[in-house]
Design a protein around this motif. Structure first.
Motif, PDB file in Angstrom:
ATOM      1  N   HIS A   1      -5.921   7.487  -5.065  1.00 34.58           N
ATOM      2  CA  HIS A   1      -4.868   7.140  -3.865  1.00 34.58           C
ATOM      3  C   HIS A   1      -5.682   6.254  -2.725  1.00 34.58           C
ATOM      4  O   HIS A   1      -5.467   5.040  -2.880  1.00 34.58           O
ATOM      5  CB  HIS A   1      -4.786   8.271  -2.894  1.00 34.58           C
ATOM      6  N   ALA A   2      -6.524   5.885  -2.552  1.00 34.94           N
ATOM      7  CA  ALA A   2      -7.335   4.665  -2.079  1.00 34.94           C
ATOM      8  C   ALA A   2      -7.521   3.757  -3.415  1.00 34.94           C
ATOM      9  O   ALA A   2      -7.096   2.377  -2.378  1.00 34.94           O
ATOM     10  CB  ALA A   2      -8.319   5.657  -1.350  1.00 34.94           C
ATOM     11  N   GLN A   3      -7.853   3.634  -4.032  1.00 37.52           N
ATOM     12  CA  GLN A   3      -8.158   2.838  -5.088  1.00 37.52           C
ATOM     13  C   GLN A   3      -6.800   2.415  -5.032  1.00 37.52           C
ATOM     14  O   GLN A   3      -6.246   0.873  -5.483  1.00 37.52           O
ATOM     15  CB  GLN A   3      -8.065   3.014  -6.932  1.00 37.52           C
ATOM     16  N   PHE A   4      -5.443   2.680  -5.430  1.00 35.20           N
ATOM     17  CA  PHE A   4      -4.092   2.493  -5.391  1.00 35.20           C
ATOM     18  C   PHE A   4      -3.378   1.685  -3.750  1.00 35.20           C
ATOM     19  O   PHE A   4      -3.219   0.885  -4.229  1.00 35.20           O
ATOM     20  CB  PHE A   4      -3.039   3.894  -5.691  1.00 35.20           C
TER      21      PHE A   4
ATOM     22  N   ALA B   1       0.993  -1.535   0.509  1.00 34.92           N
ATOM     23  CA  ALA B   1       0.324  -0.227   0.016  1.00 34.92           C
ATOM     24  C   ALA B   1       1.256   1.182  -0.063  1.00 34.92           C
ATOM     25  O   ALA B   1       0.780   1.854  -0.915  1.00 34.92           O
ATOM     26  CB  ALA B   1      -0.626   0.149   1.083  1.00 34.92           C
ATOM     27  N   ALA B   2       1.562   0.757   1.094  1.00 37.46           N
ATOM     28  CA  ALA B   2       2.859   2.582   0.846  1.00 37.46           C
ATOM     29  C   ALA B   2       3.535   2.567  -0.022  1.00 37.46           C
ATOM     30  O   ALA B   2       3.416   3.446  -0.910  1.00 37.46           O
ATOM     31  CB  ALA B   2       3.998   2.423   2.046  1.00 37.46           C
ATOM     32  N   LEU B   3       4.167   1.447  -1.609  1.00 42.14           N
ATOM     33  CA  LEU B   3       4.689   2.197  -2.295  1.00 42.14           C
ATOM     34  C   LEU B   3       3.386   2.478  -3.781  1.00 42.14           C
ATOM     35  O   LEU B   3       4.236   3.232  -4.459  1.00 42.14           O
ATOM     36  CB  LEU B   3       5.262   0.000  -2.969  1.00 42.14           C
TER      37      LEU B   3
ATOM     38  N   GLN C   1       3.408   5.885  -6.373  1.00 45.88           N
ATOM     39  CA  GLN C   1       3.965   5.995  -7.584  1.00 45.88           C
ATOM     40  C   GLN C   1       2.550   6.812  -7.992  1.00 45.88           C
ATOM     41  O   GLN C   1       3.025   7.650  -8.344  1.00 45.88           O
ATOM     42  CB  GLN C   1       3.724   5.018  -8.235  1.00 45.88           C
ATOM     43  N   CYS C   2       1.641   7.030  -6.969  1.00 45.08           N
ATOM     44  CA  CYS C   2       0.769   8.122  -7.636  1.00 45.08           C
ATOM     45  C   CYS C   2       0.996   9.719  -7.023  1.00 45.08           C
ATOM     46  O   CYS C   2       0.330  10.010  -6.239  1.00 45.08           O
ATOM     47  CB  CYS C   2      -0.604   7.999  -6.965  1.00 45.08           C
ATOM     48  N   ASP C   3       1.843  10.578  -7.759  1.00 50.12           N
ATOM     49  CA  ASP C   3       1.870  11.857  -7.317  1.00 50.12           C
ATOM     50  C   ASP C   3       0.321  12.608  -8.002  1.00 50.12           C
ATOM     51  O   ASP C   3       0.168  14.071  -7.277  1.00 50.12           O
ATOM     52  CB  ASP C   3       2.989  12.452  -8.256  1.00 50.12           C
ATOM     53  N   ASN C   4       0.061  12.829  -9.053  1.00 53.46           N
ATOM     54  CA  ASN C   4      -1.007  13.453  -9.369  1.00 53.46           C
ATOM     55  C   ASN C   4      -2.250  13.169  -9.145  1.00 53.46           C
ATOM     56  O   ASN C   4      -3.530  13.149 -10.391  1.00 53.46           O
ATOM     57  CB  ASN C   4      -1.102  14.033 -10.600  1.00 53.46           C
TER      58      ASN C   4
END
Length: 183
Positions: A123-126, A108-110, A114-117
């Motif tokens: 963010h929750a999905q990633f 989850a942290a990695l 990776q999701c900057d924009n």
């Protein structure tokens, strides 16, 4: 009606039979264990003492902790268990759970890093996707480590005297059993 009568009879028998003192029962039970059996003792003032059992002298049991012997008063023991071998399946499941938890947090942290924009929902999905992939990836090595290490199985130390317990009777019914120690 007969169930109530049996329970009342059981209470009457249990109250009439003479029971030795709990400390004497515990002393006899601990003394009956083979020397160097690994025991785990608990009590209100003990918290938890674990190690190979030594001698039982009077009202004291000696437990080996490293190179020294620790004297434990038997009157302070409320629960005693003896190690009964290793359980590899429980170790495997525990290792898999720990591996999945650690892997999920790392994943989850990695993934969210990776999701900057991204907005909050992305963010929750990633994070959820990273957690699932990390948990899946790390569960197998954790399970293998847990399988190799295993966990100890503990059995309660049985006291002498009588015990009253529920037992499985015929046709799936429950019964009341009384175990008496015969000298």
């Amino acid at each position: 009606m007969s169930g109530h009568l049996a329970f009342a009879l059981l209470l009457l028998v249990a109250s009439v039979l003479p029971r030795p003192a709990m400390a004497q029962e515990m002393a006899r039970a601990l003394d009956a264990l083979p020397r160097n059996s690994v025991v785990r003792l608990r009590g209100p003032e003990l918290r938890r003492v674990q190690g190979p059992i030594g001698d039982v002298v009077g009202d004291t049991v000696f437990i080996r902790r490293g190179s020294r012997m620790v004297a434990v008063p038997i009157a302070g023991i409320t629960q005693a268990e003896v190690a009964a071998g290793r359980n590899l399946v429980r170790g495997m499941l525990k290792g898999a759970a720990i591996g999945a938890g650690v892997g999920g947090v790392i994943g989850a942290a990695l993934a969210t890093g990776q999701c900057d924009n991204c907005d909050r929902s992305q963010h929750a999905q990633f994070g959820a996707l990273g957690f699932g992939l990390g948990a899946t990836y790390f569960a197998l090595p954790g399970a293998l480590a847990g399988l190799v290490i295993g966990t100890k199985d503990w059995e309660p130390v049985r006291h002498d005297g009588y015990r009253v317990s529920l037992v499985q009777a015929a046709e799936g019914r429950m019964g009341i059993g009384i175990s008496l120690a015969v000298p």
